[in-house]
Motif scaffolding. Structure first.
Motif, PDB file in Angstrom:
ATOM      1  N   ALA A 126      13.919  41.483  50.860  1.00  0.00           N
ATOM      2  CA  ALA A 126      13.697  42.280  49.663  1.00  0.00           C
ATOM      3  C   ALA A 126      14.013  43.755  49.886  1.00  0.00           C
ATOM      4  O   ALA A 126      14.520  44.434  48.984  1.00  0.00           O
ATOM      5  N   LEU A 127      13.700  44.277  51.080  1.00  0.00           N
ATOM      6  CA  LEU A 127      13.981  45.675  51.421  1.00  0.00           C
ATOM      7  C   LEU A 127      14.236  45.776  52.926  1.00  0.00           C
ATOM      8  O   LEU A 127      13.724  44.974  53.714  1.00  0.00           O
ATOM      9  N   PRO A 174      12.841  39.648  34.904  1.00  0.00           N
ATOM     10  CA  PRO A 174      13.489  40.935  34.653  1.00  0.00           C
ATOM     11  C   PRO A 174      14.031  41.504  35.960  1.00  0.00           C
ATOM     12  O   PRO A 174      13.384  41.387  37.004  1.00  0.00           O
ATOM     13  N   PRO A 175      15.217  42.101  35.947  1.00  0.00           N
ATOM     14  CA  PRO A 175      15.791  42.600  37.198  1.00  0.00           C
ATOM     15  C   PRO A 175      14.975  43.756  37.779  1.00  0.00           C
ATOM     16  O   PRO A 175      14.563  44.661  37.056  1.00  0.00           O
ATOM     17  N   SER A 176      14.754  43.706  39.067  1.00  0.00           N
ATOM     18  CA  SER A 176      14.081  44.785  39.780  1.00  0.00           C
ATOM     19  C   SER A 176      15.092  45.886  40.075  1.00  0.00           C
ATOM     20  O   SER A 176      16.313  45.682  39.952  1.00  0.00           O
ATOM     21  N   PRO A 177      14.645  47.083  40.496  1.00  0.00           N
ATOM     22  CA  PRO A 177      15.601  48.118  40.906  1.00  0.00           C
ATOM     23  C   PRO A 177      16.562  47.654  41.994  1.00  0.00           C
ATOM     24  O   PRO A 177      17.731  48.062  41.988  1.00  0.00           O
ATOM     25  N   VAL A 178      16.093  46.814  42.926  1.00  0.00           N
ATOM     26  CA  VAL A 178      17.008  46.268  43.937  1.00  0.00           C
ATOM     27  C   VAL A 178      18.140  45.502  43.254  1.00  0.00           C
ATOM     28  O   VAL A 178      19.325  45.679  43.581  1.00  0.00           O
ATOM     29  N   ALA A 231       4.707  50.981  45.912  1.00  0.00           N
ATOM     30  CA  ALA A 231       6.156  51.192  45.997  1.00  0.00           C
ATOM     31  C   ALA A 231       6.908  49.869  46.074  1.00  0.00           C
ATOM     32  O   ALA A 231       7.976  49.715  45.471  1.00  0.00           O
ATOM     33  N   TYR A 232       6.364  48.891  46.815  1.00  0.00           N
ATOM     34  CA  TYR A 232       7.002  47.566  46.854  1.00  0.00           C
ATOM     35  C   TYR A 232       7.069  46.978  45.440  1.00  0.00           C
ATOM     36  O   TYR A 232       8.088  46.407  45.042  1.00  0.00           O
ATOM     37  N   ASP A 233       5.964  47.096  44.714  1.00  0.00           N
ATOM     38  CA  ASP A 233       5.951  46.599  43.337  1.00  0.00           C
ATOM     39  C   ASP A 233       7.038  47.272  42.503  1.00  0.00           C
ATOM     40  O   ASP A 233       7.743  46.623  41.721  1.00  0.00           O
ATOM     41  N   ALA A 234       7.162  48.593  42.668  1.00  0.00           N
ATOM     42  CA  ALA A 234       8.098  49.360  41.848  1.00  0.00           C
ATOM     43  C   ALA A 234       9.545  48.991  42.129  1.00  0.00           C
ATOM     44  O   ALA A 234      10.385  48.977  41.221  1.00  0.00           O
ATOM     45  N   LEU A 235       9.883  48.687  43.392  1.00  0.00           N
ATOM     46  CA  LEU A 235      11.273  48.453  43.771  1.00  0.00           C
ATOM     47  C   LEU A 235      11.668  46.980  43.751  1.00  0.00           C
ATOM     48  O   LEU A 235      12.822  46.646  43.471  1.00  0.00           O
ATOM     49  N   VAL A 236      10.712  46.101  44.064  1.00  0.00           N
ATOM     50  CA  VAL A 236      11.015  44.671  44.218  1.00  0.00           C
ATOM     51  C   VAL A 236      10.448  43.853  43.062  1.00  0.00           C
ATOM     52  O   VAL A 236      11.004  42.813  42.702  1.00  0.00           O
ATOM     53  N   GLY A 237       9.340  44.321  42.485  1.00  0.00           N
ATOM     54  CA  GLY A 237       8.694  43.614  41.397  1.00  0.00           C
ATOM     55  C   GLY A 237       7.365  43.018  41.816  1.00  0.00           C
ATOM     56  O   GLY A 237       7.246  42.484  42.921  1.00  0.00           O
ATOM     57  N   SER A 291      10.175  57.648  37.749  1.00  0.00           N
ATOM     58  CA  SER A 291      11.479  57.178  37.276  1.00  0.00           C
ATOM     59  C   SER A 291      12.619  57.874  38.006  1.00  0.00           C
ATOM     60  O   SER A 291      13.677  57.271  38.243  1.00  0.00           O
ATOM     61  N   THR A 292      12.412  59.142  38.382  1.00  0.00           N
ATOM     62  CA  THR A 292      13.453  59.868  39.119  1.00  0.00           C
ATOM     63  C   THR A 292      13.674  59.246  40.493  1.00  0.00           C
ATOM     64  O   THR A 292      14.812  59.070  40.933  1.00  0.00           O
ATOM     65  N   ALA A 293      12.573  58.911  41.177  1.00  0.00           N
ATOM     66  CA  ALA A 293      12.685  58.298  42.504  1.00  0.00           C
ATOM     67  C   ALA A 293      13.339  56.927  42.418  1.00  0.00           C
ATOM     68  O   ALA A 293      14.164  56.565  43.275  1.00  0.00           O
ATOM     69  N   ILE A 294      13.000  56.165  41.399  1.00  0.00           N
ATOM     70  CA  ILE A 294      13.598  54.840  41.252  1.00  0.00           C
ATOM     71  C   ILE A 294      15.089  54.955  40.943  1.00  0.00           C
ATOM     72  O   ILE A 294      15.913  54.206  41.485  1.00  0.00           O
ATOM     73  N   SER A 295      15.458  55.922  40.123  1.00  0.00           N
ATOM     74  CA  SER A 295      16.881  56.146  39.844  1.00  0.00           C
ATOM     75  C   SER A 295      17.627  56.550  41.116  1.00  0.00           C
ATOM     76  O   SER A 295      18.770  56.121  41.344  1.00  0.00           O
ATOM     77  N   HIS A 296      16.971  57.347  41.957  1.00  0.00           N
ATOM     78  CA  HIS A 296      17.567  57.741  43.232  1.00  0.00           C
ATOM     79  C   HIS A 296      17.776  56.515  44.117  1.00  0.00           C
ATOM     80  O   HIS A 296      18.822  56.370  44.767  1.00  0.00           O
ATOM     81  N   PHE A 297      16.801  55.629  44.142  1.00  0.00           N
ATOM     82  CA  PHE A 297      16.933  54.400  44.920  1.00  0.00           C
ATOM     83  C   PHE A 297      18.117  53.570  44.430  1.00  0.00           C
ATOM     84  O   PHE A 297      18.928  53.068  45.226  1.00  0.00           O
ATOM     85  N   ILE A 298      18.225  53.402  43.125  1.00  0.00           N
ATOM     86  CA  ILE A 298      19.314  52.604  42.565  1.00  0.00           C
ATOM     87  C   ILE A 298      20.663  53.223  42.908  1.00  0.00           C
ATOM     88  O   ILE A 298      21.608  52.520  43.272  1.00  0.00           O
ATOM     89  N   ASP A 299      20.771  54.541  42.830  1.00  0.00           N
ATOM     90  CA  ASP A 299      22.057  55.211  43.039  1.00  0.00           C
ATOM     91  C   ASP A 299      22.370  55.459  44.508  1.00  0.00           C
ATOM     92  O   ASP A 299      23.493  55.233  44.962  1.00  0.00           O
ATOM     93  N   GLN A 300      21.366  55.906  45.281  1.00  0.00           N
ATOM     94  CA  GLN A 300      21.595  56.294  46.672  1.00  0.00           C
ATOM     95  C   GLN A 300      21.208  55.220  47.683  1.00  0.00           C
ATOM     96  O   GLN A 300      21.618  55.269  48.832  1.00  0.00           O
ATOM     97  N   GLY A 301      20.350  54.289  47.278  1.00  0.00           N
ATOM     98  CA  GLY A 301      20.025  53.164  48.142  1.00  0.00           C
ATOM     99  C   GLY A 301      18.794  53.335  48.998  1.00  0.00           C
ATOM    100  O   GLY A 301      18.523  52.475  49.851  1.00  0.00           O
ATOM    101  N   PHE A 302      18.025  54.382  48.784  1.00  0.00           N
ATOM    102  CA  PHE A 302      16.812  54.558  49.579  1.00  0.00           C
ATOM    103  C   PHE A 302      15.892  55.568  48.896  1.00  0.00           C
ATOM    104  O   PHE A 302      16.330  56.368  48.058  1.00  0.00           O
TER     105      PHE A 302
END
Length: 264
Positions: free
Chosen positions: A142-143, A247-251, A82-88, A11-22
């Protein structure tokens, strides 16, 4: 996701992706695969890692590559998770090739391609790349992904990333809807809205992958090191257009948060 595959992004890495973009994934693919890929690329450019006298150009670009090492690098279990986690899950296509490859060589001369930009995702059949387009739904991408096929230190021309820049781009794209904007329109002010974003470098050992939001502003830079940098920057393609019923993905969450949109 198969039970034996540990999620690579918490969840920390996904939050970083949402906020920082990578997010950076170390050991995303085997260094031996990276070495096999480098050997293929050396042959294709007709140069040798043991003959620096032949490295006369600051950058040589190669297009999509379909050999087994490149397909394997993009399709490891860790990356699929990771693709699943960020894109769905079920929303991305497994890569069947990889490219493009900007191979950068030590040089004092300016490579001439180191301006800030966002990778466009549709309308790319237009011969004028400044007319290529991107929209707020990130149509057809998607990425953005950066695959390091060689060790990349700070002097080895690592890609520069403006952390958090994807949020400014999302807000800029929002009023243009499905039509989106061209690269020429987005770049007209030199990406001024992202100028204050922290600049980070995509460094790492061979086998490292950076998974980036499609809107991240990034740039090349001259190579001031000693060993050529081999990197690929393929897109991850979606299975279809944006579907608001899912449901919205992290992207998508990153885009909605940046634009102040609700999640209803």
């Amino acid at each position: 996701m198969p039970e034996h595959i540990t999620p690579v992004l918490d969840s920390t890495a996904i939050s970083h992706f949402i906020d920082q973009g990578f997010v950076r994934i170390d050991g995303a693919f085997d260094p031996d695969i990276a070495a096999e890929g480098r050997a293929i690329l050396w042959r294709k450019v007709g140069l040798s890692p043991d003959d620096p006298a032949g490295w006369t150009q600051p950058v040589i670009r190669l297009g999509m590559q379909m050999e087994a090492p490149f397909v394997a690098a993009a399709n490891t279990p860790r990356l699929h998770a990771a693709y699943d986690a960020l894109v769905g899950e079920g929303r991305w296509l497994a890569p069947r090739a990889m490219g493009s490859f900007p191979l950068r060589f030590p040089a004092e001369s300016d490579p001439g391609d180191d301006g800030w930009h966002v990778d466009m995702s549709f309308g790319t059949d237009n011969p004028d790349f400044l007319q290529w387009r991107i929209n707020v739904m990130s149509r057809d991408r998607a990425l953005l992904m950066l695959f390091l096929f060689s060790d990349v230190g700070e002097r080895d021309a690592p890609t520069r990333i403006r952390a958090g820049s994807h949020k400014a781009i999302a807000r800029q794209l929002l009023p243009y809807g499905e039509a989106g904007m061209t690269l020429g329109e987005l770049a007209a002010d030199g990406f001024a809205a992202t100028a204050e974003c922290p600049e980070l470098l995509a460094t790492g050992a061979a086998g490292t992958v950076y998974l980036c939001h499609p809107f991240v502003v990034h740039a090349a830079q001259p190579h001031r090191g000693a060993v050529p940098r081999f990197m690929a920057q393929p897109p991850l393609l979606p299975t279809g257009p944006f579907d608001p019923a899912l449901p919205p993905s992290p992207v998508q969450i990153a885009i909605r948060q940046a634009c102040g949109l609700d999640f209803g």
